[in-house]
Design a protein around this motif. Sequence first.
Motif, PDB file in Angstrom:
ATOM      1  N   LEU A 174     -76.416   7.253  90.474  1.00  0.00           N
ATOM      2  CA  LEU A 174     -77.872   7.213  90.386  1.00  0.00           C
ATOM      3  C   LEU A 174     -78.347   7.349  88.941  1.00  0.00           C
ATOM      4  O   LEU A 174     -79.384   6.824  88.563  1.00  0.00           O
ATOM      5  CB  LEU A 174     -78.485   8.327  91.248  1.00  0.00           C
ATOM      6  N   GLN A 175     -77.590   8.070  88.132  1.00  0.00           N
ATOM      7  CA  GLN A 175     -77.996   8.288  86.745  1.00  0.00           C
ATOM      8  C   GLN A 175     -77.560   7.147  85.837  1.00  0.00           C
ATOM      9  O   GLN A 175     -78.065   7.002  84.740  1.00  0.00           O
ATOM     10  CB  GLN A 175     -77.441   9.607  86.229  1.00  0.00           C
ATOM     11  N   ARG A 176     -76.613   6.354  86.267  1.00  0.00           N
ATOM     12  CA  ARG A 176     -76.124   5.200  85.509  1.00  0.00           C
ATOM     13  C   ARG A 176     -75.890   5.528  84.039  1.00  0.00           C
ATOM     14  O   ARG A 176     -76.605   5.089  83.171  1.00  0.00           O
ATOM     15  CB  ARG A 176     -77.068   4.031  85.634  1.00  0.00           C
ATOM     16  N   LYS A 177     -74.871   6.305  83.793  1.00  0.00           N
ATOM     17  CA  LYS A 177     -74.512   6.604  82.412  1.00  0.00           C
ATOM     18  C   LYS A 177     -74.062   5.345  81.685  1.00  0.00           C
ATOM     19  O   LYS A 177     -74.208   5.236  80.482  1.00  0.00           O
ATOM     20  CB  LYS A 177     -73.399   7.654  82.376  1.00  0.00           C
ATOM     21  N   HIS A 178     -73.505   4.403  82.427  1.00  0.00           N
ATOM     22  CA  HIS A 178     -73.060   3.128  81.870  1.00  0.00           C
ATOM     23  C   HIS A 178     -73.787   2.017  82.609  1.00  0.00           C
ATOM     24  O   HIS A 178     -73.736   1.963  83.829  1.00  0.00           O
ATOM     25  CB  HIS A 178     -71.556   2.944  82.038  1.00  0.00           C
ATOM     26  N   ASP A 179     -74.465   1.138  81.869  1.00  0.00           N
ATOM     27  CA  ASP A 179     -75.202   0.090  82.578  1.00  0.00           C
ATOM     28  C   ASP A 179     -75.096  -1.283  81.929  1.00  0.00           C
ATOM     29  O   ASP A 179     -75.989  -2.100  82.013  1.00  0.00           O
ATOM     30  CB  ASP A 179     -76.663   0.484  82.760  1.00  0.00           C
ATOM     31  N   ASP A 180     -73.964  -1.546  81.284  1.00  0.00           N
ATOM     32  CA  ASP A 180     -73.751  -2.870  80.718  1.00  0.00           C
ATOM     33  C   ASP A 180     -73.649  -3.890  81.852  1.00  0.00           C
ATOM     34  O   ASP A 180     -73.109  -3.596  82.922  1.00  0.00           O
ATOM     35  CB  ASP A 180     -72.467  -2.913  79.888  1.00  0.00           C
ATOM     36  N   LEU A 181     -74.186  -5.077  81.611  1.00  0.00           N
ATOM     37  CA  LEU A 181     -74.167  -6.146  82.601  1.00  0.00           C
ATOM     38  C   LEU A 181     -73.126  -7.170  82.152  1.00  0.00           C
ATOM     39  O   LEU A 181     -73.379  -7.976  81.266  1.00  0.00           O
ATOM     40  CB  LEU A 181     -75.559  -6.780  82.713  1.00  0.00           C
ATOM     41  N   ALA A 182     -71.944  -7.096  82.756  1.00  0.00           N
ATOM     42  CA  ALA A 182     -70.780  -7.817  82.241  1.00  0.00           C
ATOM     43  C   ALA A 182     -70.265  -8.902  83.163  1.00  0.00           C
ATOM     44  O   ALA A 182     -70.368  -8.794  84.388  1.00  0.00           O
ATOM     45  CB  ALA A 182     -69.642  -6.822  81.974  1.00  0.00           C
TER      46      ALA A 182
END
Length: 111
Positions: free
Chosen positions: A98-106
């Motif tokens: 829920l916190q999305r520490k990592h949110d790269d769109l790969a």
Amino acid sequence: PLSSMMLPALGSFHTRQAEITAKFDGLEIALALKIYKSKNVEYPDSLNDIIPEYVSELPRDPFTGQNYIYRKEGEGFIVYSIGRNERDDNGLYDEKSLQRKHDDLAWRCLR
């Protein structure tokens, strides 16, 4: 009062639109890289090598306005947007967090 209700929704809309744009742009770049490899045996060292034969111009990461990040990985590659946190998370995305520490769109290709 009405604008205070609308602004968060509008910000969310723009963020979602940027995520969708990043996914489609990443797909376009990934497909161009695959075509490049089919003609040149291996992936290019730089995204600049696919211009203009495979894409007319490189799209810009909608979150930063900079180039998408690309690198070869083994026999494949990864190309990605740094996402809404505007931090390079090395291509990682915490889908279930829920916190999305990592949110790269790969887009990652293994071959």
